[in-house]
Design an enzyme around this catalytic site. Structure first.
Site, mmCIF file in Angstrom:
data_model
loop_
_atom_site.group_PDB
_atom_site.id
_atom_site.type_symbol
_atom_site.label_atom_id
_atom_site.label_comp_id
_atom_site.label_asym_id
_atom_site.label_seq_id
_atom_site.Cartn_x
_atom_site.Cartn_y
_atom_site.Cartn_z
ATOM 1 N N LYS A 25 0.847 -1.201 0.000
ATOM 2 C CA LYS A 25 0.000 0.000 0.000
ATOM 3 C C LYS A 25 0.882 1.251 0.000
ATOM 4 O O LYS A 25 0.696 2.156 -0.787
ATOM 5 C CB LYS A 25 -0.922 -0.036 1.222
ATOM 6 C CG LYS A 25 -1.868 1.123 1.309
ATOM 7 C CD LYS A 25 -2.855 0.946 2.449
ATOM 8 C CE LYS A 25 -3.674 2.208 2.639
ATOM 9 N NZ LYS A 25 -4.621 2.104 3.741
ATOM 10 N N GLU A 31 10.386 -4.720 4.764
ATOM 11 C CA GLU A 31 10.473 -6.109 4.301
ATOM 12 C C GLU A 31 10.222 -6.196 2.799
ATOM 13 O O GLU A 31 10.975 -6.834 2.054
ATOM 14 C CB GLU A 31 9.437 -6.988 5.030
ATOM 15 C CG GLU A 31 9.695 -7.197 6.504
ATOM 16 C CD GLU A 31 9.049 -6.137 7.378
ATOM 17 O OE1 GLU A 31 8.778 -5.009 6.874
ATOM 18 O OE2 GLU A 31 8.822 -6.413 8.563
ATOM 19 N N GLY A 40 -4.992 -2.055 4.977
ATOM 20 C CA GLY A 40 -4.155 -3.177 4.530
ATOM 21 C C GLY A 40 -4.816 -4.530 4.755
ATOM 22 O O GLY A 40 -4.870 -5.380 3.867
ATOM 23 N N ARG A 41 -5.338 -4.743 5.946
ATOM 24 C CA ARG A 41 -5.914 -6.057 6.282
ATOM 25 C C ARG A 41 -7.314 -6.253 5.699
ATOM 26 O O ARG A 41 -7.926 -7.293 5.900
ATOM 27 C CB ARG A 41 -5.908 -6.260 7.794
ATOM 28 C CG ARG A 41 -6.567 -5.152 8.588
ATOM 29 C CD ARG A 41 -6.213 -5.248 10.065
ATOM 30 N NE ARG A 41 -6.735 -4.129 10.843
ATOM 31 C CZ ARG A 41 -6.105 -2.984 11.024
ATOM 32 N NH1 ARG A 41 -4.935 -2.756 10.460
ATOM 33 N NH2 ARG A 41 -6.649 -2.028 11.770
ATOM 34 N N GLU A 100 -4.918 -7.048 14.623
ATOM 35 C CA GLU A 100 -4.455 -5.709 14.259
ATOM 36 C C GLU A 100 -5.641 -4.732 14.350
ATOM 37 O O GLU A 100 -5.468 -3.554 14.632
ATOM 38 C CB GLU A 100 -3.854 -5.710 12.852
ATOM 39 C CG GLU A 100 -2.932 -4.528 12.600
ATOM 40 C CD GLU A 100 -2.065 -4.666 11.357
ATOM 41 O OE1 GLU A 100 -0.859 -4.919 11.490
ATOM 42 O OE2 GLU A 100 -2.613 -4.543 10.248
ATOM 43 N N HIS A 122 -4.958 -33.759 17.390
ATOM 44 C CA HIS A 122 -3.856 -34.606 17.858
ATOM 45 C C HIS A 122 -2.722 -33.775 18.435
ATOM 46 O O HIS A 122 -1.607 -34.272 18.595
ATOM 47 C CB HIS A 122 -3.367 -35.495 16.714
ATOM 48 C CG HIS A 122 -4.448 -36.425 16.248
ATOM 49 N ND1 HIS A 122 -4.656 -37.670 16.812
ATOM 50 C CD2 HIS A 122 -5.423 -36.255 15.334
ATOM 51 C CE1 HIS A 122 -5.700 -38.238 16.227
ATOM 52 N NE2 HIS A 122 -6.201 -37.397 15.331
ATOM 53 N N LYS A 171 9.122 -0.730 14.350
ATOM 54 C CA LYS A 171 9.706 -0.393 13.045
ATOM 55 C C LYS A 171 10.753 0.717 13.202
ATOM 56 O O LYS A 171 11.833 0.654 12.630
ATOM 57 C CB LYS A 171 8.615 0.119 12.085
ATOM 58 C CG LYS A 171 7.640 -0.931 11.594
ATOM 59 C CD LYS A 171 6.685 -0.296 10.576
ATOM 60 C CE LYS A 171 5.532 -1.209 10.216
ATOM 61 N NZ LYS A 171 4.533 -0.586 9.372
HETATM 62 O O1 F6P Z 1 2.913 -3.530 9.847
HETATM 63 C C1 F6P Z 1 1.579 -3.299 9.713
HETATM 64 C C2 F6P Z 1 1.146 -2.926 8.325
HETATM 65 O O2 F6P Z 1 1.043 -1.545 8.229
HETATM 66 C C3 F6P Z 1 -0.152 -3.617 7.979
HETATM 67 O O3 F6P Z 1 -1.256 -2.955 8.454
HETATM 68 C C4 F6P Z 1 -0.072 -3.718 6.506
HETATM 69 O O4 F6P Z 1 -0.977 -4.657 6.015
HETATM 70 C C5 F6P Z 1 1.371 -4.104 6.331
HETATM 71 O O5 F6P Z 1 2.052 -3.357 7.319
HETATM 72 C C6 F6P Z 1 1.965 -3.888 4.984
HETATM 73 O O6 F6P Z 1 1.931 -2.547 4.573
HETATM 74 P P1 F6P Z 1 2.158 -2.135 3.072
HETATM 75 O O7 F6P Z 1 1.093 -2.748 2.248
HETATM 76 O O8 F6P Z 1 2.119 -0.644 3.059
HETATM 77 O O9 F6P Z 1 3.517 -2.650 2.648
#
Ligand code: F6P
Length: 544
Positions: free
Chosen positions: A210, A216, A271-272, A357, A388, A508
């Site tokens: 987004k 990452e 995002g979620r 979240e 199990h 972060k």
């Molecule tokens: O770390 C939380 C977050 O902001 C989530 O809410 C989101 O889905 C994810 O990081 C990834 O964010 P982006 O789509 O901006 O890379």
């Protein structure tokens, strides 16, 4: 709005629920079913093909009546209307919350700041469909003219969990000539293992973020770029092997992806809550545009149900209120989600972000510390595997864990007796949890006295069974929407912002500070524990 700031625990319905809880806390499900043999029919609702049996919950008519009264006092109706009307209900980020617009049919109108957003949604969906078809029929070729056979989505959180969950859930419907993989972790192993057997000439990366700034994702995206260029040896290859999904065109361009190869979405998609937006591009490539649209229509069916059904027949409202009941009155800390469907193996992981979240918040919308519990911990595994491993604790442990069981009447892979055995197990688990086995029953079986207490199952452990006909793209959409709106309902009762995520920021920021300390050996100014850990890492890394 004044209503919203009143303390939840001071509300009349809350107080009545507290009194009511004291009366029924020891009432056993055995007694409830004995006194009301019809409760299996009565405490069940069906909507859009989802059947929800909540009769094995520790509730009476009075409980439900009070929970509905609580929802009413908390202004649930008005909050649902506000969400669907595009009001900026994400107060801390000053944003509308309109994932429901992502699945609105063509021709509907939903406005944000006076502008109808539905045409733009369908414009992006159409572009996604065109792109997906070209990948699937081979007309989108790689830089060397070879067909794209591998699609890798790079993203994390909402830009990964929705797509990977949906891909796994709908794998049956996917094009088996395509290899679809997901890279999320900044741990290089994730990328290395996802690409080790692939040919860059046949591999397309979808960079999903987004913000297009997430550490990452951008690290993995840069590694993907190097990996592609190492194989294809031409900068021009990027245009054929990288597309982006983002709200941030400037960062996409800065990264080197042509914005003509970018699929956009909007700040009113959290995002979620984004798996129906362009973030679902990998899903659409895998299952095809028609199946993707069928999934959206499933979401929309539950959106409409949630928007229009009275609380007593409203599946997400009922689920949300039950969650509040256990979380705040019984003090349950967790919820177990157990899909008896192998294809839903990533569903619990997806729900963890959606629920935790969203509702892991400690202050109300007006910034006051809550004096009640908010979001429970979600966890789970597909059945029957969990039986199990950890089910022992649910049956005989000291913790109360309300469970959601999800099952289907027909399997996609009929194989001898497998499906009947699977479904026998899910019904048996719900039955065993509710009714257990008494000391008398255990002894009557001839169990010696010394062993009998160990074999007793107290029962009275609540569960919901969600039963649908078959796992289809449409059903998946319905299931996800069910949980989305249940989370919303809970957030309204707790008076929290279910759509921000400030808690993830601190870690972060601190990581950004530590990165140069690890890489450059800068002086350390942390606490003694963190300093020592960094020193040990620096020394040992050099030594190994
Ligand atoms: O770390 C939380 C977050 O902001 C989530 O809410 C989101 O889905 C994810 O990081 C990834 O964010 P982006 O789509 O901006 O890379």
């Amino acid at each position: 709005m004044a209503e919203q700031t009143a303390g939840l625990t001071q509300r009349p319905a809350w107080k009545l629920l507290q009194e009511h809880y004291e009366k029924i806390r020891n009432l056993h499900l055995r007694e409830m079913f004995r006194d009301d043999p019809g409760r299996g029919e009565y405490f069940a609702v069906e909507a859009a093909g989802l059947y929800l049996d909540y009769s094995k919950h520790r509730v009476t008519d009075e409980t439900m009546r009070l929970l509905f009264a609580l929802a009413d006092e908390c202004g649930l109706r008005a909050r649902i209307d506000a969400m669907f009307a595009g009001e900026k209900i994400n107060l801390t980020e000053k944003r509308a919350v309109l994932h429901i617009a992502l699945r609105a049919p063509r021709g509907e109108s939903i406005k944000v700041d006076g502008e109808d957003v539905v045409p733009a949604v369908h414009e992006v969906l159409d572009r996604m469909a065109d792109f997906s078809r070209r990948i699937r029929d081979g007309s989108w070729q790689g830089h060397t003219g070879r067909r794209i056979r591998n699609v890798i989505n790079i993203g994390i959180g909402g830009s990964d969990l929705g797509p990977v969950m949906a891909y796994e859930a709908l794998r049956y419907y996917s094009d088996r000539n395509l290899t679809v993989r997901f890279v999320s972790n900044v741990d290089g192993t994730d990328f290395a293992e996802a690409t080790r057997d692939l040919d860059p000439a046949e591999t397309l990366f979808i960079i999903s973020s987004k913000t297009f700034t997430t550490l990452e994702t951008m690290t993995n995206a840069r590694t993907a770029r190097e990996w592609s260029l190492a194989g294809l040896r031409d900068e021009n290859a990027i245009a054929k092997h990288f597309v982006a999904v983002s709200t941030n065109a400037a960062e996409v361009a800065k990264f080197g992806i042509d914005t003509r190869n970018m699929f956009g979405f909007w700040d009113w998609v959290g995002g979620r809550y984004s798996m129906d937006s362009a973030i679902g591009l990998s899903t659409m490539v895998a299952i095809g545009p028609e199946n993707f649209r069928a999934m959206l229509s499933g979401f929309h069916a539950i959106d409409e149900h949630f928007r229009t059904a009275p609380p007593e027949r409203n599946l997400p409202v009922i689920m949300g209120l039950l969650s509040v009941w256990y979380n705040d009155f019984f003090g349950a800390q967790t919820v177990g989600v157990f899909p008896y469907e192998q294809y839903l193996k990533r569903f619990p992981a997806y729900l963890q972000q959606l629920t935790m979240e969203s509702n892991g918040k400690h202050v109300t919308l007006d910034g006051r510390h809550v004096d009640y519990q908010t979001g429970p911990i979600f966890w789970g595994e597909p059945g029957t595997n969990g039986q199990h491993s950890f089910y022992q604790l649910i049956h005989q442990g000291t913790k109360l864990i309300p469970c959601d069981f999800i099952a289907f009447c027909r399997t996609l892979n009929p194989l001898g007796r497998h499906h009947d055995l699977l479904i026998a197990n899910v019904f048996a688990q719900a039955e065993a949890l509710a009714f257990g086995k008494t000391l008398e029953q255990v002894k009557a079986e001839g169990t010696p006295d010394w062993l009998a207490p160990h074999r007793v199952c107290e029962g009275n452990r609540p569960s919901t069974v969600i039963l649908a006909d078959q796992l289809t793209p449409e059903t998946l959409g319905k299931l996800v929407a069910l949980y989305e709106h249940s989370v919303f309902t809970q957030g309204v009762i707790w008076n929290i912002d279910s759509f921000d995520q400030w808690g993830v920021e601190l870690g972060k920021v601190l990581a950004q500070k530590i990165i140069p300390e690890l890489e450059g050996g800068a002086p350390l100014r942390h606490d003694s524990s963190t300093n020592r850990l960094i020193e040990r890492y620096r020394n040992r890394r050099a030594a190994c």
